[in-house]
Every structure is written in C-alpha cells, then in structure tokens.
Design a protein around this motif. Structure first.
Motif, PDB file in Angstrom:
ATOM      1  N   ALA A 351       0.833  -1.205   0.000  1.00  0.00           N
ATOM      2  CA  ALA A 351       0.000   0.000   0.000  1.00  0.00           C
ATOM      3  C   ALA A 351       0.868   1.256   0.000  1.00  0.00           C
ATOM      4  N   ILE A 352       1.907   1.262   0.819  1.00  0.00           N
ATOM      5  CA  ILE A 352       2.792   2.425   0.870  1.00  0.00           C
ATOM      6  C   ILE A 352       3.556   2.574  -0.455  1.00  0.00           C
ATOM      7  N   LYS A 353       3.979   1.463  -1.038  1.00  0.00           N
ATOM      8  CA  LYS A 353       4.692   1.544  -2.317  1.00  0.00           C
ATOM      9  C   LYS A 353       3.784   2.053  -3.431  1.00  0.00           C
ATOM     10  N   VAL A 354       2.497   1.741  -3.379  1.00  0.00           N
ATOM     11  CA  VAL A 354       1.549   2.299  -4.342  1.00  0.00           C
ATOM     12  C   VAL A 354       1.480   3.812  -4.191  1.00  0.00           C
ATOM     13  N   ILE A 355       1.489   4.301  -2.959  1.00  0.00           N
ATOM     14  CA  ILE A 355       1.458   5.750  -2.719  1.00  0.00           C
ATOM     15  C   ILE A 355       2.679   6.421  -3.338  1.00  0.00           C
ATOM     16  N   TYR A 356       3.832   5.788  -3.244  1.00  0.00           N
ATOM     17  CA  TYR A 356       5.061   6.383  -3.790  1.00  0.00           C
ATOM     18  C   TYR A 356       5.012   6.560  -5.303  1.00  0.00           C
ATOM     19  N   THR A 357       4.184   5.779  -6.003  1.00  0.00           N
ATOM     20  CA  THR A 357       4.110   5.943  -7.461  1.00  0.00           C
ATOM     21  C   THR A 357       3.540   7.304  -7.843  1.00  0.00           C
ATOM     22  N   LEU A 358       2.917   8.003  -6.904  1.00  0.00           N
ATOM     23  CA  LEU A 358       2.348   9.323  -7.167  1.00  0.00           C
ATOM     24  C   LEU A 358       3.375  10.440  -6.998  1.00  0.00           C
TER      25      LEU A 358
END
Length: 434
Positions: A351-358
């Motif tokens: 979930a945190i790594k998905v946030i970093y894609t932004l």
C-alpha cells in the motif's frame, strides 16, 4: 506454410499461467516476470544471512542489541547524505547496479574476516550493523526502481505479484539456510548471498531494457540537493505521515524483536538451534505471505483501497501488544511477530509503495530512501532505548513496555487513516490535472 501471426507456444504459456494469478496486460508480462525474479534473488540473498545476523545478535546479548540499533541509526545518518550526493550527481540507471555490486563485495570481505576470526565480537557486531543497513538500502532501491517503471494504476494491479517474488525469495532463503547450515559453517552462507545479489542486479538491467519508455529519463541524475529527501519529509504532509507510520511500526516491531531475543537467549542454548528457530519462523511468514500476495493483495487494494491495507498493520500491532502485556511466553512472541510481519509484507508495504508511485521521479529515490533507511532505523533505535528504560530485563509483561506501546498504537491507527485520506486526495488531484 501458414502465415498466421498467432503468438508462439511459449508466449501462450506465459499468458495462460501468469494471467491466472494477476491482472496483467500481455505487453507487461516480461517486465513483470523480471521484477518478480529481481525481488526473488534480492530477498533470497538477505534471508540467507538474516538468521546468521539474528544469531549473532543473540550471541552478543540483549544489552548490546539496543546499542547496536543506535549505531545502525547513526550509520544511516551518515550514509543518507552520501546517497543523496550519488543520486544527485549520477544517472539513476547507474545508482542501483553500483550499490548492489558494492554490497556484494562487502559480503565477500565479511566472509574472509569472520572466517579468519569467528569469535571476534567486533566483527560480529560490525556484521550485525552492516546487515541492518544493507537490507534496507537494497530493498529501498528496488522499490524506487519499481515506482519509476510502473504507474499508479499498474502498481495497484501488479505490486502484489511483484511482492510475492520477494516473499518467494524470503521462503527460499531459510530453506537454503536450513539445508546448508548442516553442511557448512553459517558464515559460508555469505558467499551464496553475494552471488544472489549480483543476480538481482543483472535482473534490474534486463528490466530497464524491457521498459524503455518508462526508463527514458533514467539517464539523468535525480537533481536537487543531497538532503532533499529529508526536507520533503518535514514539509510534505503525505510524506510526513508515511514517515510517522513507518517510525511507529518499527518501534512496536522492535519491541517484539527484543522481547523475542531475550526469550530465545533464555530458552535455546545452542547456536545452530537458534539459527534454525529464526529460519523456521521466517519460513512460516514467507509461506502465508506468498499466498496472500498472489491471491489477495491486489484484490484487497482494488476493492477496499489503500486505507484498509494500511489499517490492517496497526490493528494487528494492537492485538499483539495486548497479548504480550498479559503473557510474554516465547511462543506468543513468535506468533505475534509472524502475524505482524505477514500483514506488513502482504498489505501495508505494498500500500505504501503504491502511494510512492504518485511522487516525482526524484522523490521516488530520495524521499523513499530517507524514510526506508533513517526513519526506519530511527524507530529501531528509539525502541531499543525505550525497551531498556521500561525494564526490558523484566520482559514485556513484567516491565512498562506495554504501557508505552498502547498510546503509540492508538496514534498509529490515526496516522494510517490520515495517510489513506492523503492518498485519495493526491489521486483526485492528478486525475483532475489530466
């Protein structure tokens, strides 16, 4: 002869078995498998030496552990500006391969030193510190590469499967350790780990070749100043909450780790038996995590969202704190750590790594590296000193550790909710700008 342009049998095979587990487009399959293989080799390399590191920590003693975590934190503080300098001055495509080769060479050097002086406490302590730095840097760089090459939409679909590659490596590592530790000395496993790290680096080069459009900016340095990552954490609310989430997660997780070290030292006398205990625990975590990542992570992220995946970890931590406050037996501590790590690897981390894609390309490297190293180990160091001050020699149930952990867990839950809200706001902003 037929001129039918149908795909080859190998391509059909790849599509049939990969798409059975993950929602992947045909043009993404090669890069997805390269990402899987890279993470597999990387975490295999770490989990082969992790039981060796943990056993050295037990041998050095509980009182030395919290001091070593402080040393690790100080080393991180020194290395982050150095990493910022490298990321600022050198093309991004060279940063990961160079650092991976550097760490692989370090493993060979440690093997030579510890082979010559196996009882040297300074060498053992140095390896504990090095391994604690190594695993965070190499994994952080892996996810920086992932967030550079995969979009937010792709990450939501594919990060569960990519994470499963790492979990498969974490599963293979303890199996290799359990098999080889009966034949070779534990220190000899460092050479196997070094070879796997080089294999992971080679997979990263192949991955960039498979995603040329997404990697086209990698010839440029990240730019900016060497402390940009740290500054963004203190000025950007979303990054600040990621940092707080990880900081508290590590304080709670290290409480569990130190309590386990105390109980293992008191219960298991033989060094090889302690290595087998740690590797068996890692094996249990890896099996369950792998199944969730392959069959559940993407579905949970897409159906329930990032917020639910984030909240799962502090909820698990809260249950663990309550259990250990009343009864801190070794089997309970081990079960709590297994559950906490499964939820962390299968849900919260993706979930945190998905946030970093932004984030921007530079922030994907600098901010993520600062949080994954300095903030992460800062939680370890803080936890070590709090554990000692709260009466760690008395244990979790006998000391004041539980009373310290409870308010932290409450704050952790609140931060998870706010971070999930930040993610939704950021997605809405980017969608409005398209």
């Amino acid at each position: 002869m037929s001129s039918d342009p149908s795909p080859s049998s190998a391509t059909i095979f790849h599509r049939s078995w990969v798409r059975r587990f993950v929602d992947v487009a045909p043009g993404e399959i090669g890069a997805l498998l390269a990402s899987f293989a890279m993470f597999f080799a990387l975490l295999s390399a770490y989990y082969i030496i992790r039981p060796v590191r943990d056993e050295m920590g037990v041998a050095l003693g509980k009182d030395s552990l919290h001091q070593l975590f402080t040393v690790v934190f100080v080393v991180m503080l020194v290395l982050v500006p150095l990493f910022g300098f490298v990321a600022t001055r050198f093309p991004r495509r060279y940063v990961l391969p160079s650092i991976y080769v550097f760490f692989a060479a370090n493993l060979v050097i440690f093997w030579l030193v510890l082979k010559a002086s196996p009882e040297d406490r300074w060498a053992a302590g140095s390896f504990f510190v090095w391994a604690s730095v190594f695993n965070l840097f190499v994994v952080s760089l892996f996810w920086s590469l992932m967030s550079e090459l995969w979009s937010h939409e792709e990450a939501t679909r594919l990060y569960g499967f990519i994470s499963a590659g790492g979990t498969a490596g974490a599963l293979a590592g303890p199996l290799v350790t359990q098999g080889l530790v009966r034949i070779f000395q534990p220190v000899d496993l460092m050479l196997v780990s070094s070879a796997l790290l080089v294999a992971s680096m080679l997979a990263s080069l192949q991955l960039r070749r498979l995603r040329p459009a997404e990697a086209k900016g990698s010839a440029e340095p990240a730019g900016g100043g060497i402390l940009d990552g740290a500054m963004k954490v203190f000025t950007n609310p979303m990054f600040a909450r990621i940092a707080l989430f990880i900081f508290i997660a590590n304080i709670i997780g290290t409480f569990f780790y130190l309590e386990q070290a105390r109980l293992v030292a008191a219960s298991i006398a033989n060094s090889a038996d302690r290595v087998l205990f740690f590797s068996s625990r890692d094996l249990a975590v890896s099996v369950v995590t792998f199944l969730i990542e392959v069959f559940g992570t993407a579905r949970i992220l897409r159906r329930f969202g990032v917020t639910a995946a984030l909240l799962a970890l502090p909820v698990t931590g809260a249950i663990g704190v309550l259990l250990l406050t009343f009864d801190a037996a070794l089997w309970i501590v081990a079960a709590v750590m297994v559950a906490e790590r499964i939820v962390s690897f299968a849900l919260a981390n993706p979930a945190i790594k998905v946030i970093y894609t932004l984030a921007t390309p530079a922030d994907k490297y600098k901010v993520q590296n600062f949080i994954d190293t300095v903030v992460f180990r800062g939680g370890d160091a803080t936890s070590g000193w709090l554990y000692a001050l709260a009466g760690g020699s008395l244990g979790f149930a006998g000391g004041a550790t539980g009373a310290i952990a409870v308010p932290m867990v409450v704050a952790w839950l609140w931060i998870a909710r706010r971070l999930g809200a930040n993610h939704k706001e950021r997605v809405a902003e980017l969608s409005a700008g398209d």
